[in-house]
Design a protein around this motif. Structure first.
Motif, PDB file in Angstrom:
ATOM      1  N   PHE A 284       0.807  -1.230   0.000  1.00  0.00           N
ATOM      2  CA  PHE A 284       0.000   0.000   0.000  1.00  0.00           C
ATOM      3  C   PHE A 284       0.836   1.275   0.000  1.00  0.00           C
ATOM      4  O   PHE A 284       0.283   2.373   0.013  1.00  0.00           O
ATOM      5  CB  PHE A 284      -0.938   0.003   1.209  1.00  0.00           C
ATOM      6  N   ARG A 285       2.153   1.147  -0.020  1.00  0.00           N
ATOM      7  CA  ARG A 285       2.999   2.340   0.019  1.00  0.00           C
ATOM      8  C   ARG A 285       2.798   3.245  -1.197  1.00  0.00           C
ATOM      9  O   ARG A 285       3.040   4.443  -1.130  1.00  0.00           O
ATOM     10  CB  ARG A 285       4.474   1.946   0.122  1.00  0.00           C
ATOM     11  N   PHE A 286       2.354   2.665  -2.306  1.00  0.00           N
ATOM     12  CA  PHE A 286       2.152   3.469  -3.503  1.00  0.00           C
ATOM     13  C   PHE A 286       1.169   4.614  -3.268  1.00  0.00           C
ATOM     14  O   PHE A 286       1.243   5.649  -3.940  1.00  0.00           O
ATOM     15  CB  PHE A 286       1.664   2.585  -4.665  1.00  0.00           C
ATOM     16  N   LEU A 287       0.245   4.424  -2.315  1.00  0.00           N
ATOM     17  CA  LEU A 287      -0.729   5.482  -2.040  1.00  0.00           C
ATOM     18  C   LEU A 287      -0.034   6.757  -1.586  1.00  0.00           C
ATOM     19  O   LEU A 287      -0.381   7.860  -2.021  1.00  0.00           O
ATOM     20  CB  LEU A 287      -1.719   5.012  -0.975  1.00  0.00           C
ATOM     21  N   ALA A 288       0.961   6.621  -0.714  1.00  0.00           N
ATOM     22  CA  ALA A 288       1.714   7.788  -0.245  1.00  0.00           C
ATOM     23  C   ALA A 288       2.710   8.252  -1.303  1.00  0.00           C
ATOM     24  O   ALA A 288       2.886   9.460  -1.513  1.00  0.00           O
ATOM     25  CB  ALA A 288       2.445   7.456   1.059  1.00  0.00           C
ATOM     26  N   LEU A 289       3.364   7.307  -1.987  1.00  0.00           N
ATOM     27  CA  LEU A 289       4.378   7.667  -2.980  1.00  0.00           C
ATOM     28  C   LEU A 289       3.781   8.480  -4.131  1.00  0.00           C
ATOM     29  O   LEU A 289       4.355   9.483  -4.563  1.00  0.00           O
ATOM     30  CB  LEU A 289       5.051   6.405  -3.525  1.00  0.00           C
ATOM     31  N   GLU A 290       2.640   8.046  -4.628  1.00  0.00           N
ATOM     32  CA  GLU A 290       2.021   8.780  -5.732  1.00  0.00           C
ATOM     33  C   GLU A 290       1.445  10.104  -5.248  1.00  0.00           C
ATOM     34  O   GLU A 290       1.487  11.110  -5.949  1.00  0.00           O
ATOM     35  CB  GLU A 290       0.952   7.912  -6.388  1.00  0.00           C
ATOM     36  N   GLN A 291       0.915  10.104  -4.024  1.00  0.00           N
ATOM     37  CA  GLN A 291       0.328  11.334  -3.492  1.00  0.00           C
ATOM     38  C   GLN A 291       1.368  12.422  -3.311  1.00  0.00           C
ATOM     39  O   GLN A 291       1.149  13.582  -3.680  1.00  0.00           O
ATOM     40  CB  GLN A 291      -0.327  11.049  -2.146  1.00  0.00           C
ATOM     41  N   VAL A 292       2.530  12.087  -2.748  1.00  0.00           N
ATOM     42  CA  VAL A 292       3.532  13.115  -2.474  1.00  0.00           C
ATOM     43  C   VAL A 292       4.051  13.724  -3.775  1.00  0.00           C
ATOM     44  O   VAL A 292       4.259  14.941  -3.874  1.00  0.00           O
ATOM     45  CB  VAL A 292       4.690  12.554  -1.613  1.00  0.00           C
ATOM     46  N   THR A 293       4.232  12.927  -4.799  1.00  0.00           N
ATOM     47  CA  THR A 293       4.689  13.454  -6.089  1.00  0.00           C
ATOM     48  C   THR A 293       3.649  14.384  -6.687  1.00  0.00           C
ATOM     49  O   THR A 293       3.981  15.458  -7.214  1.00  0.00           O
ATOM     50  CB  THR A 293       4.980  12.294  -7.069  1.00  0.00           C
ATOM     51  N   THR A 294       2.386  14.010  -6.593  1.00  0.00           N
ATOM     52  CA  THR A 294       1.311  14.855  -7.105  1.00  0.00           C
ATOM     53  C   THR A 294       1.256  16.192  -6.380  1.00  0.00           C
ATOM     54  O   THR A 294       1.087  17.251  -7.001  1.00  0.00           O
ATOM     55  CB  THR A 294      -0.042  14.128  -6.959  1.00  0.00           C
ATOM     56  N   LEU A 295       1.408  16.162  -5.059  1.00  0.00           N
ATOM     57  CA  LEU A 295       1.347  17.394  -4.276  1.00  0.00           C
ATOM     58  C   LEU A 295       2.416  18.396  -4.700  1.00  0.00           C
ATOM     59  O   LEU A 295       2.156  19.597  -4.798  1.00  0.00           O
ATOM     60  CB  LEU A 295       1.499  17.076  -2.785  1.00  0.00           C
TER      61      LEU A 295
END
Length: 323
Positions: free
Chosen positions: A243-254
């Motif tokens: 589930f780490r992808f949820l944070a990884l993709e979110q931080v890049t988007t931000l």
């Protein structure tokens, strides 16, 4: 909803059969059925009757530091009380089949990293990272072929995982606006904005995943690969990989969409950088939108990512009970 209390001097108490939060903006009331979890930073006052109301309604209260790291939890004692599941964890997680399950979770994380890079490259119509992606896939193939018990394959597995992640973070840094780029992945004591925000998102994700494991009856301290590395909630660190992808993709988007600005960070007297308390709410709200979006299972039914975490924890517990 999850409620974050981060403002210095805020108070959480019981009013009738509702929660009352008092802060600089006044008083705010929430019925128990509106709240899934409280996440509370230091310097927040919580009354004993509010604690009891939360416990009686199966609402966990998570205590965190200013970086979002979980330092304590309050929830019903009945959570995670199934001794049979714990015994099954001890037995199964040390077998070769248990190793394969742990590998599967790590490989999911790494393939999600590859998918993320591919999506970013496709959107920008660039081919710069084709060789990096080839190398990452080659390393995943080698990792997939590791066999044995957790103790036998742990060192090689962590080596492959580390090399793949180094490539991933190098590419991600290059895809960020120049002022936000970073040299390496930083964990505790992060000094760069990207790593500070990612660590904060991971703190939120850790609390969600650990709660899901515990209410499923699993012991977060009985894991597969991370036992020797962390000496703490080892199953949490194993299980969260997928589930780490949820944070990884979110931080890049931000960062790429300009949500994160320079005023999101404060410099302390020792020159270290922290997230501005007033800006954490923005990051939390964006991440919660992600958690509420639909994910999917092989059954082709749709679930929000938040509920998918709970479902996968329950599926793991059920599988162990059926051994």
């Amino acid at each position: 909803m999850d409620i974050y209390l981060t403002e210095f001097g805020s108070k959480l108490r019981k009013s009738g059969e509702a929660f009352c939060i008092t802060n600089s903006k006044g008083e705010h009331y929430f019925s128990p059925n509106q709240v899934e979890c409280f996440i509370i930073e230091d310097k927040i006052s919580v009354s004993s009757d509010a604690l009891q109301l939360a416990i009686n309604n199966d609402i966990p209260i998570i205590l965190s530091d200013k970086l979002g790291n979980v330092i304590g939890k309050v929830w019903q004692y009945k959570f995670g009380s199934n001794a049979k599941i714990r015994r099954k964890q001890l037995e199964f997680f040390q077998t070769e089949v248990g190793s394969e399950l742990g590998k599967e979770w790590i490989i999911k994380k790494l393939r999600n990293q590859i998918n993320h890079l591919e999506k970013l490259s496709s959107r920008r119509k660039i081919t710069t990272y084709s060789q990096d992606l080839i190398k990452m896939n080659e390393l995943i193939d080698k990792l997939s072929n590791l066999n044995g018990t957790p103790s036998e394959i742990r060192e090689n597995l962590m080596g492959y995982e580390g090399n793949i992640s180094k490539i991933y973070f190098k590419c991600i840094s290059e895809l960020l606006p120049e002022k936000w780029r970073f040299k390496e992945r930083e964990h505790q004591g992060a000094k760069t904005p990207y790593n500070i925000v990612l660590n904060y998102l991971y703190g939120i994700l850790y609390s969600k995943v650990e709660h899901a494991l515990i209410i499923a009856g699993l012991d977060p301290f009985i894991g597969i690969f991370h036992t020797d590395n962390y000496n703490k909630a080892s199953l949490l660190f194993d299980f969260i990989e997928q589930f780490r992808f949820l944070a990884l993709e979110q931080v890049t988007t931000l960062f790429n969409k300009g949500v994160i600005q320079q005023n999101f960070f404060l410099e302390k007297e020792d020159k270290s950088i922290i997230l501005a308390p007033a800006k954490k709410y923005v990051i939390v709200q964006e991440f919660y939108k992600t958690l509420e979006r639909s994910g999917s299972l092989s059954s082709k039914k749709n679930y929000t990512h938040k509920n998918l975490i709970k479902l996968e924890a329950r599926n793991l517990a059920t599988s162990l009970m059926n051994l």
